[in-house]
Design a protein around this motif. Structure first.
Motif, PDB file in Angstrom:
ATOM      1  N   TYR A   9       0.802  -1.221   0.000  1.00  0.00           N
ATOM      2  CA  TYR A   9       0.000   0.000   0.000  1.00  0.00           C
ATOM      3  C   TYR A   9       0.834   1.269   0.000  1.00  0.00           C
TER       4      TYR A   9
ATOM      5  N   THR B 100      -6.193  -2.285   6.602  1.00  0.00           N
ATOM      6  CA  THR B 100      -6.729  -2.286   5.249  1.00  0.00           C
ATOM      7  C   THR B 100      -8.032  -3.088   5.215  1.00  0.00           C
TER       8      THR B 100
ATOM      9  N   VAL C  23      -5.848   2.685   5.815  1.00  0.00           N
ATOM     10  CA  VAL C  23      -5.093   2.824   4.575  1.00  0.00           C
ATOM     11  C   VAL C  23      -5.730   3.899   3.696  1.00  0.00           C
TER      12      VAL C  23
END
Length: 336
Positions: free
Chosen positions: A109, A257, A283
Motif C-alpha cells: 500500500y 486495510t 489505509v
C-alpha cells in the motif's frame, strides 16, 4: 461548534470550543441536535412522536442551563483573530526530510512506491540536508524549538547523513539559540545496537512501522524478496523500547486495510507484545486496489472502533500502561 456521536451505548456530546464533554440520555441528545435552529416550542413539536411534552421541555431547560454556564454551544473566542493570524509573518517550525528515496521493504500500500516517490532511488546528500536545516533556522523567527523528522523510504538506508545532520543541528543550536527536536520514522529492518544507542540519545521520538499480527503484517509489508518482515522487525523494536530512556518517546504505527477490518486485534497484539504507545490508521488508496477501504466497509470499521474502545477501557481499568493515538498525534510524542 457541537459534535455528537454514539459509542457503545453512550450518547456523547462534545462542545468543541469549551472542551466540555457530556454523556446524555436519548431525549437530551435529540434536543441538542435541534437546539440551535429551533425554538423550544418547535423542538417539542418535532419530537412529540418520540417523547412526552414534559420530557422534551425538561431537556430543553437542561440544555439552556448548560448554554448559560458556558458548557454547550460556546462561542469561538478566536474567530475575530483569524484574519490577523493570516497576516502574521510566515514562520517555519518543522521540516520532514525525505532523507532516503529508497526502501528495503515492498509494502503493497506504500504511497511512496517503495520509497521512490515516482522517481529514481536515491539518497539525500549531507549538503542538501544542511541547507534544509539552515533554511529552517533562517525562517523560524523568534521560535526557539524546531522539529525535524527523518523520513523516507527508509531513513536508516542513509544513516551516516542522518547522524551528520543531527551533529550539525546540535552545533547550530548554540549559535542561534535554537533547540532541535529530531524524530525518526523507520521500518526497523536495519536497526542495530549502534542505531538504537544513537536514537536513544538524540531522537526525541521514534516512529516504528509495523502492522500488527504476523499474518497481517507479512501480507502487506514483505521484504524485497517477498518474505515476511514481522519476525525480523519485532525483536528489534522490543529491544529499542526496552532500552529507551523515559524522557524519550516512541510509538508503534500500523496501517489497517480491507484485509484486516478486525484491526482491534492488531492493537491488542501490540499491547500483548509490550508496546504501550500505539497508533493504527486506515489505509489511503483508490478503491480499485483490493486492499483499499470501500464505502460498504464503513459500518464494520465504525463497529471495530467501538470494539477497540471497549478493549482500551478494559486495559485502563486493569491498570495497564497503554495509549492509543489516532490521526492527531500529541505534539509531545508525534512525529512532526
Amino acid at each position: 461548534m457541537v459534535h455528537q456521536y454514539k459509542n457503545n451505548g453512550y450518547n456523547i456530546v462534545l462542545d468543541v470550543n469549551s472542551g466540555a464533554i457530556h454523556v446524555v440520555d436519548d431525549v437530551s441528545y435529540d434536543v441538542i441536535a435541534l437546539y440551535e435552529d429551533h425554538t423550544p416550542e418547535e423542538i417539542v413539536a418535532e419530537l412529540s412522536g418520540t417523547y412526552s411534552e414534559a420530557e422534551v421541555k425538561e431537556a430543553c431547560e437542561e440544555v439552556a442551563s448548560l448554554v448559560k454556564d458556558g458548557e454547550l454551544f460556546t462561542k469561538d473566542e478566536y474567530e475575530n483573530y483569524i484574519m490577523d493570524f493570516k497576516k502574521r509573518p510566515t514562520v517555519v517550525k518543522a521540516l520532514c526530510l525525505h532523507i532516503a528515496h529508497d526502501c528495503n521493504l515492498a509494502c503493497r500500500y506504500c504511497f511512496a512506491e517503495e520509497g521512490e516517490y515516482h522517481g529514481h532511488r536515491e539518497l539525500m546528500s549531507y549538503e542538501v540536508g544542511k541547507k534544509a536545516l539552515d533554511f529552517l533556522i533562517a525562517n523560524s523567527g523568534s521560535r526557539r524549538n524546531l522539529e525535524v523528522d527523518f523520513f523516507g523510504g527508509e531513513p536508516l538506508m542513509n544513516w551516516q547523513v542522518v547522524k551528520d545532520l543531527v551533529k550539525y543541528g546540535r552545533e547550530q543550536e548554540k549559535l542561534h539559540d535554537k533547540k532541535f527536536r529530531f524524530t525518526l520514522t523507520t521500518n526497523g529492518v536495519l536497526l542495530n545496537d549502534e542505531v538504537m544507542e544513537f536514537c536513544n540519545k538524540e531522537m526525541s521520538n521514534v516512529v516504528l512501522s509495523l502492522d500488527g499480527r504476523k499474518e497481517v503484517n507479512d501480507n502487506m509489508r514483505p521484504t524485497l524478496n517477498d518474505k515476511g518482515s514481522h519476525d525480523i522487525i519485532l525483536p528489534k523494536f522490543k529491544k529499542l523500547i526496552e532500552t529507551r530512556p523515559k524522557d524519550k518517546y516512541y510509538y508503534i504505527r500500523g496501517t489497517f486495510t480491507r484485509e484486516n477490518l478486525d484491526f482491534s486485534e492488531d492493537v491488542m497484539h501490540f499491547a500483548n507484545e509490550g508496546f504501550a504507545l500505539t497508533s493504527v490508521e486506515p489505509v489511503v488508496g483508490d478503491e480499485s486496489n483490493p486492499y483499499a477501504l470501500r464505502e460498504e466497509d464503513m459500518p464494520k470499521v465504525f463497529e471495530e472502533y467501538e470494539n477497540l474502545a471497549v478493549k482500551y477501557a478494559d486495559m485502563l481499568k486493569e491498570g495497564k500502561d497503554f495509549k492509543f493515538f489516532h490521526f492527531m498525534i500529541d505534539l509531545n510524542q508525534g512525529p512532526c
